[in-house]
Design an enzyme around this catalytic site. Structure first.
Site, PDB file in Angstrom:
ATOM      1  N   GLY A 122       0.804  -1.215   0.000  1.00 58.02           N
ATOM      2  CA  GLY A 122       0.000   0.000   0.000  1.00 58.02           C
ATOM      3  C   GLY A 122       0.839   1.268   0.000  1.00 58.02           C
ATOM      4  CG  HIS A 123      -1.212   4.921   0.638  1.00 60.12           C
ATOM      5  ND1 HIS A 123      -0.966   5.813   1.638  1.00 60.12           N
ATOM      6  CD2 HIS A 123      -2.345   4.264   0.981  1.00 60.12           C
ATOM      7  CE1 HIS A 123      -1.909   5.726   2.560  1.00 60.12           C
ATOM      8  NE2 HIS A 123      -2.763   4.787   2.182  1.00 60.12           N
ATOM      9  CG  ASP A 124       2.113   7.627   1.591  1.00 60.11           C
ATOM     10  OD1 ASP A 124       2.920   8.362   0.995  1.00 60.11           O
ATOM     11  OD2 ASP A 124       0.874   7.737   1.475  1.00 60.11           O
TER      12      ASP A 124
END
Length: 165
Positions: A91-93
């Site tokens: 997932g993001h970040d």
């Protein structure tokens, strides 16, 4: 492909060569790499053509391997010699540091920090906004819902520390 032999043989190669280190156990992978001191060795990033990943700020360190069916969203930083086995999602970040290994179908939610040398078993899930400590082992099928310290083994749903490594 030609089989070159052991570590001493690789260290003796006198021409440019690309080497992939496809070993899942982080400490063994790190140990072998520490013995390879030949300046002719390059460690390519290997990404299967079926991998889906964003062009938005993804950094992938040298020697990393991303296997078929994996999905990486955006703003992800993978360190050196990371392995994402079949059908993993990131997932993001998310930040994944050097030598981490993820077995098939691991799901990592957004805003996760995974420190050096982490090993995550098949089908494990790590929910968002957590940190996994250095050299931690997460068992197959575990659901990590709280941050984990360094040098431990965690298993179960929810994942609980069962021993210090």
């Amino acid at each position: 492909f030609e089989v070159l032999g052991g570590i001493s043989d690789l260290n003796a190669v006198n021409a440019p060569i690309e080497v992939a280190i496809a070993i899942g156990t982080p400490m063994i992978k790190k140990n072998i790499l520490s013995q390879l001191d030949n300046k002719n060795i390059q460690y390519p990033v290997l990404i299967h053509p079926s991998v889906i990943y964003s062009n938005d700020e993804i950094s992938i360190g040298k020697g990393s391997i991303i296997c078929a069916g994996s999905v990486l969203t955006c703003n992800i930083n993978l360190g050196d010699f990371v392995i994402l086995n079949l059908m993993c999602t990131v997932g993001h970040d998310t930040i994944i540091k050097d030598y981490a290994s993820f077995m098939p179908s691991v799901n990592i939610s957004g805003e996760v920090i995974i420190n050096e040398g982490v090993y995550v078993g098949t089908g494990a899930k790590i929910i968002n906004q957590l940190e996994i400590g250095k050299n931690t082992i997460i068992g197959a099928g575990a659901v990590v819902s709280k941050s984990l310290p360094s040098n431990c083994t965690a298993v179960g749903i929810p994942a609980k520390v069962i021993k210090q490594n």
